[in-house]
Enzyme design. Structure first.
Site, PDB file in Angstrom:
ATOM      1  N   ASN A  23       0.803  -1.224   0.000  1.00 27.36           N
ATOM      2  CA  ASN A  23       0.000   0.000   0.000  1.00 27.36           C
ATOM      3  C   ASN A  23       0.837   1.276   0.000  1.00 27.36           C
ATOM      4  O   ASN A  23       0.302   2.368  -0.101  1.00 27.36           O
ATOM      5  CB  ASN A  23      -0.971  -0.021   1.179  1.00 27.36           C
ATOM      6  CG  ASN A  23      -2.038  -1.078   0.949  1.00 27.36           C
ATOM      7  OD1 ASN A  23      -2.164  -1.618  -0.149  1.00 27.36           O
ATOM      8  ND2 ASN A  23      -2.791  -1.385   1.984  1.00 27.36           N
ATOM      9  N   ARG A 398      -2.281 -11.304  -4.196  1.00 27.00           N
ATOM     10  CA  ARG A 398      -2.380  -9.872  -4.490  1.00 27.00           C
ATOM     11  C   ARG A 398      -1.620  -9.046  -3.470  1.00 27.00           C
ATOM     12  O   ARG A 398      -1.171  -7.950  -3.764  1.00 27.00           O
ATOM     13  CB  ARG A 398      -3.839  -9.412  -4.470  1.00 27.00           C
ATOM     14  CG  ARG A 398      -4.720 -10.090  -5.495  1.00 27.00           C
ATOM     15  CD  ARG A 398      -6.041  -9.407  -5.538  1.00 27.00           C
ATOM     16  NE  ARG A 398      -5.833  -8.015  -5.962  1.00 27.00           N
ATOM     17  CZ  ARG A 398      -6.786  -7.338  -6.612  1.00 27.00           C
ATOM     18  NH1 ARG A 398      -7.950  -7.912  -6.838  1.00 27.00           N
ATOM     19  NH2 ARG A 398      -6.580  -6.095  -6.992  1.00 27.00           N
TER      20      ARG A 398
HETATM   21  C1  EPZ Z   1      -6.604   1.975   1.425  1.00 26.16           C
HETATM   22  O1  EPZ Z   1      -7.723   1.912   0.533  1.00 26.16           O
HETATM   23  C2  EPZ Z   1      -5.953   0.587   1.371  1.00 26.16           C
HETATM   24  N1  EPZ Z   1      -5.578   0.283  -0.001  1.00 26.16           N
HETATM   25  C3  EPZ Z   1      -6.932  -0.470   1.866  1.00 26.16           C
HETATM   26  O2  EPZ Z   1      -6.227  -1.713   1.937  1.00 26.16           O
HETATM   27  C4  EPZ Z   1      -7.370  -0.116   3.272  1.00 26.16           C
HETATM   28  O3  EPZ Z   1      -8.357  -1.033   3.685  1.00 26.16           O
HETATM   29  C5  EPZ Z   1      -7.971   1.313   3.298  1.00 26.16           C
HETATM   30  O4  EPZ Z   1      -7.016   2.258   2.769  1.00 26.16           O
HETATM   31  C6  EPZ Z   1      -8.325   1.764   4.702  1.00 26.16           C
HETATM   32  O5  EPZ Z   1      -7.236   1.675   5.541  1.00 26.16           O
HETATM   33  C7  EPZ Z   1      -4.416   0.806  -0.496  1.00 26.16           C
HETATM   34  O6  EPZ Z   1      -3.705   1.559   0.133  1.00 26.16           O
HETATM   35  C8  EPZ Z   1      -4.050   0.396  -1.889  1.00 26.16           C
HETATM   36  P1  EPZ Z   1     -10.031   4.750   2.008  1.00 26.16           P
HETATM   37  P2  EPZ Z   1      -8.529   3.244   0.146  1.00 26.16           P
HETATM   38  O7  EPZ Z   1     -10.272   5.697   0.880  1.00 26.16           O
HETATM   39  O8  EPZ Z   1      -7.615   4.409   0.134  1.00 26.16           O
HETATM   40  C9  EPZ Z   1     -14.689   5.733   2.354  1.00 26.16           C
HETATM   41  C10 EPZ Z   1      -5.787  -3.996   1.569  1.00 26.16           C
HETATM   42  O9  EPZ Z   1      -6.323  -4.953   2.131  1.00 26.16           O
HETATM   43  N2  EPZ Z   1     -14.458   6.650   1.211  1.00 26.16           N
HETATM   44  O10 EPZ Z   1      -9.138   5.192   3.092  1.00 26.16           O
HETATM   45  O11 EPZ Z   1      -9.308   2.916  -1.073  1.00 26.16           O
HETATM   46  C11 EPZ Z   1     -14.501   4.267   1.957  1.00 26.16           C
HETATM   47  O12 EPZ Z   1     -15.641   3.732   1.361  1.00 26.16           O
HETATM   48  C12 EPZ Z   1      -6.653  -2.806   1.093  1.00 26.16           C
HETATM   49  O13 EPZ Z   1      -4.562  -3.876   1.370  1.00 26.16           O
HETATM   50  C13 EPZ Z   1     -15.452   7.489   0.799  1.00 26.16           C
HETATM   51  O14 EPZ Z   1     -16.550   7.476   1.353  1.00 26.16           O
HETATM   52  O15 EPZ Z   1      -9.521   3.364   1.395  1.00 26.16           O
HETATM   53  C14 EPZ Z   1     -14.137   3.633   3.290  1.00 26.16           C
HETATM   54  O16 EPZ Z   1     -15.292   3.336   3.994  1.00 26.16           O
HETATM   55  C15 EPZ Z   1      -8.117  -3.094   1.134  1.00 26.16           C
HETATM   56  N3  EPZ Z   1     -15.201   8.330  -0.246  1.00 26.16           N
HETATM   57  C16 EPZ Z   1     -13.335   4.732   3.991  1.00 26.16           C
HETATM   58  O17 EPZ Z   1     -13.676   5.957   3.347  1.00 26.16           O
HETATM   59  C17 EPZ Z   1     -13.969   8.372  -0.891  1.00 26.16           C
HETATM   60  O18 EPZ Z   1     -13.787   9.145  -1.838  1.00 26.16           O
HETATM   61  C18 EPZ Z   1     -11.820   4.552   3.930  1.00 26.16           C
HETATM   62  O19 EPZ Z   1     -11.450   4.295   2.594  1.00 26.16           O
HETATM   63  C19 EPZ Z   1     -12.965   7.508  -0.446  1.00 26.16           C
HETATM   64  C20 EPZ Z   1     -13.225   6.654   0.616  1.00 26.16           C
END
Ligand code: EPZ
Length: 419
Positions: A23, A398
């Site tokens: 990540n 992955r």
């Molecule tokens: C990152 O995803 C990680 N992926 C995820 O890891 C991790 O679960 C997540 O952060 C939370 O820690 C990578 O870094 C590649 P977020 P990301 O945007 O950035 C909501 C793994 O297992 N949200 O921080 O996509 C969203 O739905 C993966 O390695 C909005 O509502 O996650 C979630 O509920 C899985 N609007 C929360 O925020 C947005 O525009 C956090 O998501 C963006 C997010």
């Protein structure tokens, strides 16, 4: 397609070297699009998600070379239209938007589709780009962003579930080449965001405050090439600590940063495990009895949602009642039904799992549904009676570099068989 057979009941003991962070490497590789000059990234883990990112960079026109854990990228001449066929395979592809907008003033990327771990919109990413003066349109499943002139601004990236990691990365990368100063409030504080900011600053960016909720970016005219070593993968490290907790005697992780793991080490200590740390090593020793836990996932520095499934596996075999709530991805409980097939006693109530510990799990054929759920099933198999068969293991590849080899090196018996 492979499946994995886990022979339960083997005790784990020994040392495991932690790989570079998935990540962190993904947004850092995307950031190489911000310059025409060559970038060299070390400790890039060998994972299918990394492979997807390198393919996207090549498809956009970058020269990409890879030699074991080192990747060299030169994005001299690039296009700004990312191919759906690749982007659809990996949500994290969305983090090419910021660099393309920052450098080329435009980008077109397919909107990420559904995800088994829950609803994952990118509204906060797009809100950040619009605040910087970009025009955003979504048509036939594609996001098109036009930003002939990005201008520094103040923007909050606070969402319903707290901050956004890749959203913070994306806006930070676009703002690095904007005109003027950008302040991101309610920014994500994850170590991976700090690692990206450190790389961008090596490229000549002016970013302060990464790792706090307020990041200040002073835009510059252009960025140059740079060399960087990716931080260790704290989720891989956390997964091995839970493996040690479930089936270990004495396991030491090397090249693991304890300060990034505090939110995982604390509950493992509360559960009764003996933990020793040094600058880049963590040792977990089994200590006889275990205690049940109450866990709530939160954005960093809170307990990571990416460790929730693995901890559920441990708590299924911990006497007493444990309560695990996922406040970041409330639907992220695909592993529960599979653990129940192995004899676990778990009730799901909305975004909370109530786990009644059982003395032992039984091996069974189970189905992996996503990256961290598949890790949880593998960990459960380490302690179950018999041979657990895990299907769809492409999920585990992955995000974990040779996890079966690494576990076998410390005493597990795991086979990978072709089906
Ligand atoms: C990152 O995803 C990680 N992926 C995820 O890891 C991790 O679960 C997540 O952060 C939370 O820690 C990578 O870094 C590649 P977020 P990301 O945007 O950035 C909501 C793994 O297992 N949200 O921080 O996509 C969203 O739905 C993966 O390695 C909005 O509502 O996650 C979630 O509920 C899985 N609007 C929360 O925020 C947005 O525009 C956090 O998501 C963006 C997010």
């Amino acid at each position: 397609m492979d499946k994995i057979l886990v022979h339960g009941g083997r005790k784990l003991a020994g040392r495991v070297r932690i790989s570079g962070s998935k990540n962190s490497a993904l947004p850092i590789l995307a950031a190489t699009l911000l310059t025409k000059e060559p970038c060299v990234i070390h400790r890039v883990p060998d994972l299918s998600d990394i492979h997807y990112m390198l393919t996207i960079l090549s498809e956009l026109g970058a020269e990409v070379e890879r030699a074991s854990g080192t990747v060299r990228v030169r994005a001299e001449n690039i296009t700004t239209d990312a191919p759906y066929e690749i982007v659809r395979k990996m949500r994290a592809s969305v983090c090419i938007l910021g660099p393309l907008i920052g450098r080329e003033g435009e980008a077109s990327v397919s909107l990420p589709g559904g995800c088994v771990i829950g609803d994952r919109p990118i509204d906060l990413h797009l809100k950040g780009f619009e605040a910087l003066g970009a025009a955003v349109s979504v048509k036939s499943g594609n996001v098109r962003v036009l930003a002939p002139h990005l201008k520094g601004t103040n923007v909050s990236l606070r969402g319903k579930f707290g901050s956004t990691v890749l959203g913070t990365d994306n806006v930070m990368m676009a703002a690095a080449l904007a005109d003027g100063i950008t302040i991101i409030d309610s920014a994500a504080e994850e170590p991976e965001v700090v690692d990206l900011a450190n790389f961008l600053n090596k490229m000549g960016a002016k970013i302060e405050g990464a790792g706090s909720r307020r990041i200040v970016i002073e835009g510059v005219k252009e960025l140059h090439g740079a060399e960087h070593e990716v931080i260790p993968d704290r989720i891989e490290a956390g997964t091995f600590l839970v493996a040690a907790a479930i089936a270990g005697v004495n396991v030491t992780l090397t090249r693991a940063f304890p300060e990034h793991l505090k939110a995982v080490l604390d509950p493992l200590g509360q559960a009764g495990f003996h933990i020793e740390t040094s600058a880049d090593q963590v040792t977990l020793k089994a200590n006889g009895s275990r205690k049940p836990l109450r866990l709530d996932t939160e954005p960093y520095p809170g307990f990571p949602t990416d460790m929730q499934a693995q901890m559920c596996a441990l708590l299924t075999m911990t006497d007493g009642i444990s309560v695990v709530t996922d406040n970041v991805f409330p639907q992220r409980f695909m592993h529960v039904a599979e653990l129940k097939r192995m004899g676990a006693n778990i009730e799901l109530n909305g975004g909370t799992a109530i786990i009644h510990g059982v003395p032992k799990l039984e091996a069974a054929p189970v189905m992996a549904s996503d990256l961290r759920a598949s890790a949880a099933l593998l960990l459960a198999g380490l302690a179950a009676d018999g041979v657990t068969e895990i299907n769809r293991v492409y999920h585990i590849d992955r995000g974990y570099e040779r996890i079966d080899d690494k576990l076998n090196d410390i005493g597990a018996q795991i086979e990978r068989v072709k089906v």
